[in-house]
Design a protein around this motif. Structure first.
Motif, PDB file in Angstrom:
ATOM      1  N   ALA A  97      99.943  19.192  31.787  1.00 53.56           N
ATOM      2  CA  ALA A  97     100.949  19.885  30.973  1.00 53.56           C
ATOM      3  C   ALA A  97     101.853  20.727  31.867  1.00 53.56           C
ATOM      4  O   ALA A  97     103.081  20.755  31.700  1.00 53.56           O
ATOM      5  N   GLU A  98     101.245  21.409  32.844  1.00 54.28           N
ATOM      6  CA  GLU A  98     101.996  22.242  33.796  1.00 54.28           C
ATOM      7  C   GLU A  98     102.980  21.377  34.592  1.00 54.28           C
ATOM      8  O   GLU A  98     104.144  21.738  34.800  1.00 54.28           O
ATOM      9  N   SER A  99     102.514  20.192  34.998  1.00 55.59           N
ATOM     10  CA  SER A  99     103.358  19.282  35.777  1.00 55.59           C
ATOM     11  C   SER A  99     104.537  18.796  34.940  1.00 55.59           C
ATOM     12  O   SER A  99     105.661  18.677  35.420  1.00 55.59           O
ATOM     13  N   LYS A 100     104.288  18.546  33.675  1.00 52.35           N
ATOM     14  CA  LYS A 100     105.356  18.086  32.774  1.00 52.35           C
ATOM     15  C   LYS A 100     106.402  19.196  32.616  1.00 52.35           C
ATOM     16  O   LYS A 100     107.604  18.939  32.587  1.00 52.35           O
ATOM     17  N   ARG A 101     105.904  20.406  32.560  1.00 49.71           N
ATOM     18  CA  ARG A 101     106.796  21.556  32.367  1.00 49.71           C
ATOM     19  C   ARG A 101     107.657  21.809  33.605  1.00 49.71           C
ATOM     20  O   ARG A 101     108.854  22.047  33.509  1.00 49.71           O
ATOM     21  N   THR A 102     107.026  21.745  34.798  1.00 49.02           N
ATOM     22  CA  THR A 102     107.737  22.096  36.025  1.00 49.02           C
ATOM     23  C   THR A 102     108.461  20.902  36.652  1.00 49.02           C
ATOM     24  O   THR A 102     109.352  21.080  37.467  1.00 49.02           O
ATOM     25  N   GLY A 103     108.039  19.692  36.285  1.00 50.52           N
ATOM     26  CA  GLY A 103     108.638  18.511  36.922  1.00 50.52           C
ATOM     27  C   GLY A 103     108.049  18.216  38.295  1.00 50.52           C
ATOM     28  O   GLY A 103     108.498  17.301  38.982  1.00 50.52           O
TER      29      GLY A 103
END
Ligand SMILES: [Zn+2]
Ligand SMILES: [Zn+2]
Length: 433
Positions: free
Chosen positions: A389-395
């Motif tokens: 989820a964090e990766s999706k948020r930060t790209g």
């Protein structure tokens, strides 16, 4: 205990769940021992065809469980057989080898191993592809299958394959009689960890699933000399730099975008110090395709462009290109995939067992299917949902296999891997295909 068991049995019937098959609680009980095994293997990784200690650890475990174990198959591979009455032979494969990567996970059980590879170079070693997790899952599955042998009939063939990372171990085992000295399997299955799905989610893909990879070395020749007098030299560094850029146009300008191709130049070597122009520069290429014809076309384009760049630079001789053996496409047998995916979804739910896209990574698991046995390579997500989820948020992508930071979210991934493997095996042993 008896009452609880009966109660669970009734609940399973009411819920329409398969009556035979493991429960999560059983696998929970395996976990502390398996975690210790995983950390031991992770801390002590070995490179392709050097997996002697790793193979010995697995062989000892399988022998203790009652498997008939043969070692040194295809150099460092192992085969564990459990005969359990009449029925199909099903092979479950794990890889044994690690990668020449310096670990940066910060885990308390991180590898600090440095060793000599087969070419004699000193390199760091790390289980950066999750093969340690795959081995641990197979040992958990091996134990469950022994403890529940009344629930299935047939021959279970557990294979520890060396040298997956150099894509030569499967072939070495087959050449050493994997399908002739041992029972020829009716099905082959395998499970690989994955950075694109949440920990414990199993991904399946029928048909072509992993790409063909080939890694030729292109060498370009010039005429060396003093860095102060480039006009008296033919500079292969400039030649190589132009070639790297020109090769990018093969995928972008010459290839049908509906036919996937990757062309990566992962290494450039030339020269010894700044004020000396070298005689030659070599480029390490990696070309990935989904067909032999496309591979042939891309290699021809590389040769054509490299020759043209050399000619443009007045090179004293044409470039040369080594042509190592090529891998093959992993093709997941469609009928087998459909059947196993249905069994997994029935037991684990549609949410945890999903169809996934094909990948440009490659795997020598391809060789088992090419040997004529219906084969299925499943993937299992190994990243915590919070990190995804964090990766999706930060790209920013999460670390993936082959990264020095790749560290599977062990507990949910391992437990789901064992569940998935045992469910698939039970279905293949018990239900006529
Ligand atoms: Zn790998
Ligand atoms: Zn791998």
């Amino acid at each position: 205990m008896q009452r609880v068991g009966k109660f669970a049995f009734v609940i399973a019937l009411l819920a329409g769940a398969p009556v035979s098959g493991q429960t999560s609680a059983e696998i929970d009980a395996y976990f502390p021992d398996l975690q210790a095994l995983y950390q031991d293997i992770h801390r002590n990784p070995e490179l392709a065809f050097q997996e002697v200690q790793t193979a010995a650890k697995l062989a000892a475990r399988l022998k203790t469980l009652g498997y008939d174990v043969t070692t040194a198959v295809g150099r460092t591979g192992i085969v564990g057989i459990l005969k359990n009455g009449a029925g199909p032979t099903v092979m479950l494969r794990t890889e044994l080898d690690a990668l020449p990567v310096a670990e940066k996970t910060g885990a308390p059980f991180a590898s600090t191993v440095v060793t000599k590879n087969l070419a004699g170079a000193t390199v760091p070693v790390m289980h950066a592809c999750g093969h340690d997790l795959h081995m641990t899952a197979v040992i958990g599955t091996a134990r469950w299958m022994v403890e529940h042998r009344q629930q299935w009939h047939g021959t279970l063939m557990l294979v520890g394959q060396p040298a997956e990372e150099s894509t030569s171990g499967a072939e070495a085992m087959l050449k050493d009689g994997l399908f002739t000295r041992f029972p020829r399997p009716d099905y082959v299955i395998g499970l690989h960890d994955d950075d694109s799905m949440p920990a414990g989610t199993i991904g399946y893909h029928a048909g072509p699933f992993r790409a063909i990879s080939i890694s030729p070395t292109l060498t370009m020749y010039g005429r060396g000399g003093h860095g102060a007098m480039p006009f008296n030299t033919i500079d292969p560094v400039v030649m190589a730099a132009r070639t790297v850029m020109a090769l990018q146009t093969i995928v972008s300008r010459e290839n049908d975008p509906m036919d996937p191709v990757v062309l990566t130049i992962g290494s450039i070597h030339g020269g010894t110090q700044a004020n000396v122009i070298p005689d030659e520069v070599s480029l390490g290429l990696n070309i990935r395709t989904y067909s032999d014809e496309t591979q042939k076309r891309i290699l021809a384009a590389v040769t054509r462009i490299a020759r043209a760049e050399a000619a443009a630079a007045r090179a004293p001789r044409e470039p040369t290109m080594t042509m190592p053996e090529s891998g093959h496409v992993v093709v997941n047998d469609p009928a087998l995939t459909k059947r196993v995916a249905a069994a997994l979804q029935k037991a684990m739910g549609q949410q945890q067992v999903i169809e996934m896209p094909a990948k440009m990574t490659s795997e020598d698991f391809a060789e088992y299917g090419r040997a004529g046995v219906p084969a299925l390579l499943l993937h299992i997500g190994a990243v915590s949902p919070a990190k995804l989820a964090e990766s999706k948020r930060t790209g920013i992508p999460v670390p993936a296999p082959h990264s020095p930071e790749w560290l599977p979210d062990l507990e949910p991934t391992l437990k789901a891997a064992i569940r998935g493997e045992t469910i698939a095996l039970l279905d293949l042993f018990n239900n006529a295909g």
